[in-house]
Every structure is written in structure tokens, then in C-alpha cells.
Design a protein around this motif. Structure first.
Motif, PDB file in Angstrom:
ATOM      1  N   ASN A  51     -15.916 -72.619  78.251  1.00  0.00           N
ATOM      2  CA  ASN A  51     -15.217 -72.640  76.962  1.00  0.00           C
ATOM      3  C   ASN A  51     -16.138 -73.032  75.809  1.00  0.00           C
ATOM      4  OD1 ASN A  51     -12.725 -72.185  78.326  1.00  0.00           O
ATOM      5  ND2 ASN A  51     -12.848 -74.317  78.988  1.00  0.00           N
ATOM      6  N   VAL A  52     -17.417 -72.760  75.961  1.00  0.00           N
ATOM      7  CA  VAL A  52     -18.346 -73.167  74.910  1.00  0.00           C
ATOM      8  C   VAL A  52     -18.083 -72.382  73.625  1.00  0.00           C
ATOM      9  CG1 VAL A  52     -20.738 -72.840  74.179  1.00  0.00           C
ATOM     10  CG2 VAL A  52     -20.237 -74.062  76.278  1.00  0.00           C
ATOM     11  N   ARG A  53     -18.071 -73.096  72.510  1.00  0.00           N
ATOM     12  CA  ARG A  53     -17.979 -72.412  71.221  1.00  0.00           C
ATOM     13  C   ARG A  53     -19.297 -72.613  70.493  1.00  0.00           C
ATOM     14  NH1 ARG A  53     -14.512 -74.667  67.662  1.00  0.00           N
ATOM     15  NH2 ARG A  53     -14.566 -76.589  68.888  1.00  0.00           N
ATOM     16  N   MET A  54     -19.738 -71.562  69.799  1.00  0.00           N
ATOM     17  CA  MET A  54     -20.983 -71.668  69.064  1.00  0.00           C
ATOM     18  C   MET A  54     -20.650 -71.753  67.583  1.00  0.00           C
ATOM     19  SD  MET A  54     -23.036 -71.610  71.574  1.00  0.00           S
ATOM     20  CE  MET A  54     -24.590 -71.600  70.702  1.00  0.00           C
ATOM     21  N   ASP A  55     -21.426 -72.563  66.880  1.00  0.00           N
ATOM     22  CA  ASP A  55     -21.287 -72.621  65.426  1.00  0.00           C
ATOM     23  C   ASP A  55     -21.988 -71.394  64.856  1.00  0.00           C
ATOM     24  OD1 ASP A  55     -21.684 -73.075  62.706  1.00  0.00           O
ATOM     25  OD2 ASP A  55     -21.704 -75.249  62.982  1.00  0.00           O
ATOM     26  N   PRO A  56     -21.216 -70.475  64.235  1.00  0.00           N
ATOM     27  CA  PRO A  56     -21.836 -69.236  63.769  1.00  0.00           C
ATOM     28  C   PRO A  56     -22.887 -69.470  62.673  1.00  0.00           C
ATOM     29  CG  PRO A  56     -19.551 -69.390  63.025  1.00  0.00           C
ATOM     30  CD  PRO A  56     -19.795 -70.549  63.936  1.00  0.00           C
ATOM     31  N   VAL A  63     -38.557 -72.634  69.977  1.00  0.00           N
ATOM     32  CA  VAL A  63     -38.979 -72.339  68.608  1.00  0.00           C
ATOM     33  C   VAL A  63     -37.769 -72.067  67.728  1.00  0.00           C
ATOM     34  CG1 VAL A  63     -40.484 -70.904  67.188  1.00  0.00           C
ATOM     35  CG2 VAL A  63     -41.030 -71.276  69.595  1.00  0.00           C
ATOM     36  N   SER A  64     -36.812 -71.313  68.265  1.00  0.00           N
ATOM     37  CA  SER A  64     -35.624 -70.985  67.485  1.00  0.00           C
ATOM     38  C   SER A  64     -34.505 -70.576  68.425  1.00  0.00           C
ATOM     39  CB  SER A  64     -35.931 -69.835  66.525  1.00  0.00           C
ATOM     40  OG  SER A  64     -36.286 -68.676  67.257  1.00  0.00           O
ATOM     41  N   THR A  65     -33.271 -70.657  67.917  1.00  0.00           N
ATOM     42  CA  THR A  65     -32.135 -70.153  68.688  1.00  0.00           C
ATOM     43  C   THR A  65     -31.280 -69.295  67.779  1.00  0.00           C
ATOM     44  OG1 THR A  65     -30.768 -72.057  68.131  1.00  0.00           O
ATOM     45  CG2 THR A  65     -31.979 -72.187  70.202  1.00  0.00           C
ATOM     46  N   LYS A  66     -30.626 -68.336  68.354  1.00  0.00           N
ATOM     47  CA  LYS A  66     -29.667 -67.547  67.574  1.00  0.00           C
ATOM     48  C   LYS A  66     -28.541 -67.077  68.479  1.00  0.00           C
ATOM     49  CE  LYS A  66     -32.188 -63.254  68.218  1.00  0.00           C
ATOM     50  NZ  LYS A  66     -33.001 -62.194  67.686  1.00  0.00           N
ATOM     51  N   SER A  67     -27.437 -66.664  67.855  1.00  0.00           N
ATOM     52  CA  SER A  67     -26.326 -66.130  68.631  1.00  0.00           C
ATOM     53  C   SER A  67     -26.651 -64.701  69.008  1.00  0.00           C
ATOM     54  CB  SER A  67     -25.044 -66.163  67.812  1.00  0.00           C
ATOM     55  OG  SER A  67     -24.750 -67.495  67.478  1.00  0.00           O
ATOM     56  N   PRO A  68     -26.408 -64.332  70.259  1.00  0.00           N
ATOM     57  CA  PRO A  68     -26.726 -62.957  70.658  1.00  0.00           C
ATOM     58  C   PRO A  68     -25.732 -61.963  70.060  1.00  0.00           C
ATOM     59  CG  PRO A  68     -25.680 -64.130  72.462  1.00  0.00           C
ATOM     60  CD  PRO A  68     -25.822 -65.110  71.341  1.00  0.00           C
ATOM     61  N   LYS A  69     -26.222 -60.756  69.859  1.00  0.00           N
ATOM     62  CA  LYS A  69     -25.318 -59.670  69.482  1.00  0.00           C
ATOM     63  C   LYS A  69     -24.456 -59.364  70.700  1.00  0.00           C
ATOM     64  CE  LYS A  69     -28.573 -56.781  68.644  1.00  0.00           C
ATOM     65  NZ  LYS A  69     -29.961 -56.705  68.320  1.00  0.00           N
ATOM     66  N   VAL A  70     -23.219 -59.014  70.454  1.00  0.00           N
ATOM     67  CA  VAL A  70     -22.386 -58.614  71.580  1.00  0.00           C
ATOM     68  C   VAL A  70     -22.839 -57.236  72.031  1.00  0.00           C
ATOM     69  CG1 VAL A  70     -20.048 -58.070  72.337  1.00  0.00           C
ATOM     70  CG2 VAL A  70     -20.468 -59.988  70.798  1.00  0.00           C
ATOM     71  N   THR A  71     -23.323 -57.172  73.257  1.00  0.00           N
ATOM     72  CA  THR A  71     -23.847 -55.888  73.722  1.00  0.00           C
ATOM     73  C   THR A  71     -22.813 -55.133  74.554  1.00  0.00           C
ATOM     74  OG1 THR A  71     -24.823 -57.078  75.564  1.00  0.00           O
ATOM     75  CG2 THR A  71     -26.275 -56.513  73.738  1.00  0.00           C
ATOM     76  N   ARG A  72     -21.709 -55.817  74.821  1.00  0.00           N
ATOM     77  CA  ARG A  72     -20.681 -55.130  75.599  1.00  0.00           C
ATOM     78  C   ARG A  72     -19.795 -54.349  74.665  1.00  0.00           C
ATOM     79  NH1 ARG A  72     -18.075 -59.605  79.377  1.00  0.00           N
ATOM     80  NH2 ARG A  72     -20.048 -60.481  80.013  1.00  0.00           N
ATOM     81  N   ASN A  73     -20.020 -53.068  74.572  1.00  0.00           N
ATOM     82  CA  ASN A  73     -19.077 -52.298  73.768  1.00  0.00           C
ATOM     83  C   ASN A  73     -18.313 -51.338  74.663  1.00  0.00           C
ATOM     84  OD1 ASN A  73     -21.348 -50.945  74.268  1.00  0.00           O
ATOM     85  ND2 ASN A  73     -21.855 -50.445  72.156  1.00  0.00           N
ATOM     86  N   GLY A  74     -17.888 -51.849  75.764  1.00  0.00           N
ATOM     87  CA  GLY A  74     -17.126 -51.042  76.716  1.00  0.00           C
ATOM     88  C   GLY A  74     -15.763 -50.661  76.165  1.00  0.00           C
ATOM     89  N   ARG A  75     -15.177 -49.660  76.775  1.00  0.00           N
ATOM     90  CA  ARG A  75     -13.857 -49.207  76.367  1.00  0.00           C
ATOM     91  C   ARG A  75     -12.820 -49.869  77.261  1.00  0.00           C
ATOM     92  NH1 ARG A  75     -14.162 -42.830  76.146  1.00  0.00           N
ATOM     93  NH2 ARG A  75     -16.344 -43.272  75.631  1.00  0.00           N
TER      94      ARG A  75
END
Lengths: 268, 289
Positions: A16-21, A229-241
Motif C-alpha cells: 500500500n505504498v503511496r508516493m509523493d508525486p 544519486v536521484s529518485t523519480k516515479s516511474p512512468k506507468v508502462t502497463r497500458n494493457g487493455r
């Protein structure tokens, strides 16, 4: 009697981790700390061996003092005692520095037969600390162990099944050794009432860097070869139907959609 | 320190004399790093019974040099021995970067060696770049259940070590005109650690193993409702030349094996997903006839 050491980790419940955008960091408020779910399998393995052969099982962790909670949970499942490594000097440790401290603590305990770890921790997800500890202590190592086949406490040997991508290896090893175990090995038991009572009263010794005579230059962030060095939120790569069926009559249309997808991908 | 260390190494893997495809994928990653830093790309094989012709394919796929340590004593992957051999090579040749596959063996060997060499290792990198200012390797990997991507470097220790997931990169096309040597190095007997012995190896049924080598995965989760319904997925996977995957939930329920688990735990989709399968399979059957 066998002596088994189980290094465990307290982790945030990542389901249930939430990331600060804004900052790309984890929101720590309200996040529950739990025993690394994959460490429950190494604890269970130790307890199964204890039932079969008789063993003294010590759980070990490194972290802030509140990680005692994780040790107490392991004790409530049936482990005999727990030790925590806690010192400000450990802050910021990467896998190398963590393994340096944990392996030094294990050496400090004296004789033992087995070190059992989980496959990896669900927060860092590296799976490195188990093999690191084996390397630091020059212990024979088997990773991805899915079964203990035989153990001979007198002859000091163990045979295990190790999973690899193409199949299963059977390895024979001398004791003492280190095994990292996978989920398939067992199903973790629940804490018992008796265990919970023991966990409440049991004393958990705190070991510091000074008591272990650790080299300051190998500790914490300073002792860690890696740097974030740095962290970022990943792009959502799941664009499944997603094809949704609400009622029986939708089935035909859903099948049509799936067939069209398979055709488009040239799978049929 | 870094001036004393140079070149990019990739650790090739083989089974039964055949190189695994991930060996070539690592070369594609390594080639771009070597080109960016003006260094050589070296592929290292530790094993047994891999022919020179087979090793030459590593050069065809991007390596400038192949270092091969082969001996019957290296036929089985025994991490203590492999670690001794790789350490010995590192001390002799001083590579700047070592990339290995995030396979069960790669994920065992690399932390073993990194600990002993006292250097940094980053697991499961999804992106690797050379920092043009410092020459450091920038290693990007997912962490905290895939919730963040962290970029990590090893500023003051060498070599810089990383693992990369199989099938996360396309191998470069083979080019038989590429120049390069295969250097055979004899195994020093004192590097063989005999404490652990491989007693047996049993290959796992093909439809379950190596999901990552399959282009099509038919995966099910809790929506399958019960273990029996997974038979439908197996039926569909067979028709699509694919393999069956399963969610963590389905694996925890014992409906599928751990080796079939796919993905990071994401959204929960509740539904009777299996209901659609009998009709889908029937329709595929119709098309065939």
C-alpha cells in the motif's frame, strides 16, 4: 543441538505504498512496518528444522530500535531469542555495509550451524545481503533453496534443492553454511499465544558498532560503496487493455475483443 | 582510482555448451557503455565445453575480446569456485564495469564477488548510462515494489558492478566481420572450492520454466476462482505458443507454482475472468478447422 541464525529485516508494507508525486519519495506517514514477508519463509524453515532435529533459533536484525517489533514477531512464531544491531553509525548502509555489520555480529555469536535468509527484502528488492554475508564469512552458499532434503547433525552435512531458471539442482553442503530460501519451501506458521507471551517478556540485547569492534570506515553511508544519486516515479508502462464482463450476455463481445487483439498481434 | 581500471566486462552464461541468449543482450548494453567511454568490451565466460565457434558468436554480437576460463571443474555452477575465478580475473585485468544477468546464478555470483572486492553492486538495472563528467556508471533500477526508480552510482570503488534482467534488451545483430580474439585462460587448481557438490540436476517441464524467454504469457490471478480453472489457461497458452503465468495471489493460494509468478503486485481486478475462457478456446478451435 543445531544453532541457527536467521537475519531478518523490518520493511514498510509496500503493498500500500503511496508516493509523493512532488518529491518522488515514499509517504512514510501511516505506513505500517512489518517483518519482510519473504523472511517469514526463512523463519519457518528454521522452525521446521528445530522441530525435526532440535535447534536454538536466533533472529537478528539491523535497524532503528523499533525494529525490535520484528524480532518479537519472529519469537512469537517460535524462535528462541533475538538480537538487534542498532547504532546511528549504521544509518544509510547499502547492501555491502549492511552485510559487513550483520556478518560481524554473526561472527561475534561464536559457533553456529546454519544461517537462513529470505530471498530478498520487499523494499530494497536486491537479494544481495544473503550472498554478501556468505562471502564475508566464507560460508558455503546455496541461493533460491526450495527444499531441505536431508540434514545430518552429526556428520554436519545438508542436501538442498536449489531453483534455477531451467530446473532444480540438488546440492550437498557442509555445515556451517548459508541458505537463502524461496517461498516454495514452506508456508509460514502464525504466532502462537504462548509465543506471544514469551515475546512480551523476552529481553532483546542491543548491539552497537562499538561492541562489535567494527571499523568506522565500513559503516553506514560512509562505508557504502554505492550512492543514490536521484529518485523519480516511474512512468506507468502497463497500458494493457481491460475487457470487462458485467453480465453473461457480455461474454460474446468480450471474446470478440480478445480474438481481435490476438489477430492484431498476429498470435493466431 | 578509476584510471587504473578500464574496460567493460559482461559475464556470459552457458548451459550444455550453448550460450544463453542473455549473454548477447548484455553485450548490447555493454557496447553502448564501452563506446561512450572509449573502452573495450570484454565478454567473460566461466564454464565448460563451450566451443571456440560458439565463443566467437560473442564477438559477432559486439565483444572486442572474449576471456574464457573452461574446465570440467567449472561445469557445475558452484558459487565459491566461480567467485574465486572471477575475483582472480578482476585482480589481473582490472575492469572498470562488470555487467551480469539477473538470473539466479548471476544474482548469486555478483553479490559474492562484490562483497569480497569491497565494491558496489546494483541489482536489476533497467537503464545504464555513463556520466559524461565523472565517467561513473549511472545505474537506474526500480525499488520499493516498483514505486520508485532510483539512480545509483559507485563513485569511489572499482569495478562498478550491475545486474540486468534477461529480455530487457535486444541483442545486436550478429556481424561475422567484427574483429576480436578469444583468449583461453587455464583454471588455477587452487581456485576450485570443493566444499559444495552438485549431486543432481533435473530440468523443469518446459511450459513452466523460463517465462521470461516466452513472447506470450497467459496469466491468471484470483479471478480464476479456483485451481481447476488454471487448466483453461494452460489450454489457451498451448494454442498461442505461450506459457502460463500467475499473480502473487494465485501463487499464494497454491493454484500455480512460484516460478510462474509474474509482475509486481499492482491493481486488484476482481471478476470472474475464467468465464470467458471456454468460449474463447472453442472459437479458436473453430477457426483452426
Amino acid at each position: 543441538m543445531l544453532k541457527i541464525i536467521v537475519p531478518i529485516k523490518q520493511v514498510p508494507e509496500t503493498g500500500n505504498v503511496r508516493m509523493d508525486p512532488e518529491t518522488g519519495t515514499m509517504v512514510r506517514e501511516g505506513v505500517v512496518s512489518i517483518v519482510n514477508p519473504l523472511d517469514l519463509y526463512s523463519i519457518e524453515t528454521a522452525l521446521m528444522l528445530k522441530e525435526q532435529f532440535g535447534a536454538h533459533v536466533t533472529v537478528l536484525t539491523m535497524g532503528p530500535l523499533n525494529a525490535v517489533k520484528a524480532l518479537k514477531e519472529a519469537i512469537s512464531m517460535g524462535c528462541d531469542d533475538g538480537v538487534i544491531l542498532s547504532d546511528r553509525a549504521f544509518a544509510g548502509s547499502d547492501t555491502w555495509a549492511t552485510a559487513y555489520a550483520l556478518s560481524s555480529a554473526i561472527r561475534h555469536f561464536g559457533d553456529f550451524d546454519l544461517v537462513l535468509t529470505g530471498e530478498r527484502a520487499t523494499d530494497g528488492d536486491t537479494g544481495q545481503v544473503g550472498p554478501n554475508i556468505a562471502a564475508a564469512l566464507d560460508l558455503p552458499l546455496a541461493t533460491y533453496v526450495r527444499k531441505v532434503n536431508t540434514l545430518d547433525p552429526e556428520g554436519k552435512t545438508i542436501t538442498v534443492e536449489r531453483s534455477v531458471e531451467e530446473g532444480v539442482e540438488t546440492l550437498q553442503m557442509p555445515l556451517p553454511c548459508l541458505l537463502t530460501v524461496v517461498k516454495e519451501i514452506s508456508y509460514p506458521r502464525l504466532p502462537t499465544l504462548r509465543g506471544k507471551k514469551r515475546a512480551k517478556t523476552v529481553e532483546i540485547p542491543v548491539l552497537t558498532a562499538g561492541e562489535l569492534e567494527l571499523k568506522p570506515e565500513f559503516l553506514g553511508l560512509k562505508g557504502s560503496p554505492t550512492r543514490v544519486v536521484s529518485t523519480k516515479s516511474p512512468k506507468v508502462t502497463r497500458n494493457g487493455r481491460i475487457v470487462t464482463i458485467k453480465e453473461d450476455k457480455d461474454v460474446g463481445a468480450a471474446v470478440d475483443a480478445l480474438i481481435a487483439l490476438l489477430e492484431e498481434r498476429q498470435l493466431i | 582510482m578509476s584510471e587504473r581500471y578500464s574496460n567493460v566486462w559482461t559475464i556470459a552464461e552457458a548451459r550444455d555448451g550453448k550460450l544463453k541468449s542473455v549473454s548477447y543482450e548484455l553485450l548490447a548494453r555493454g557496447r553502448s557503455l564501452a563506446d561512450a567511454s572509449g573502452e573495450k568490451l570484454v565478454s567473460v565466460l566461466i564454464g565448460a565445453n563451450v566451443s571456440d565457434a560458439e565463443l566467437r558468436t560473442l564477438i559477432d554480437h559486439g565483444a572486442d575480446l572474449v576471456l574464457s576460463v573452461q574446465d570440467d571443474a567449472l561445469d557445475a555452477f558452484i558459487v565459491e569456485t566461480y567467485s574465486n575465478v572471477l575475483m582472480d580475473l578482476v585482480r589481473q585485468f582490472r575492469p572498470n564495469i562488470i555487467l551480469a544477468a539477473a538470473t539466479n546464478n548471476g544474482r548469486t555470483l555478483m553479490p559474492h564477488v562484490a562483497m569480497r572486492l569491497h565494491t558496489g553492486l546494483t541489482a536489476d538495472c533497467t537503464d545504464l548510462q555513463v556520466d559524461m563528467n565523472t565517467g561513473d556508471l549511472l545505474q537506474t533500477r526500480p525499488a520499493i515494489g516498483g514505486n520508485i526508480l532510483a539512480t545509483i552510482k559507485t563513485p569511489n570503488h572499482r569495478p562498478q558492478m550491475a545486474t540486468v534482467r534477461p529480455r530487457s534488451t535486444q541483442a545486436l545483430p550478429a556481424d561475422a566481420r567484427r574483429a576480436g580474439d578469444v583468449q583461453q585462460i587455464n583454471l588455477k587448481p587452487e581456485l576450485v572450492d570443493k566444499r559444495v557438490r552438485l549431486l543432481a540436476f533435473e530440468a523443469e517441464a518446459a511450459d513452466e520454466s523460463n517465462l521470461q524467454d516466452s513472447d506470450v504469457i497467459v496469466s491468471g490471478g484470483r479471478g480464476m476462482k479456483k485451481a481447476d480453472n488454471f487448466r483453461l489457461l494452460h489450454d489457451l497458452a498451448k494454442r498461442l505458443n505461450g506459457k502460463v503465468g500467475a499473480s502473487r495471489d494465485a501463487v499464494d493460494r497454491g493454484w500455480a507454482k512460484y516460478s510462474q509468478q509474474v509482475g509486481l503486485s499492482g491493481k486488484t481486478v476482481v471478476g470472474d475472468a475464467f468465464q470467458v475462457l471456454p468460449e474463447l478456446i472453442a472459437r479458436l478451435e473453430e477457426r483452426k478447422s
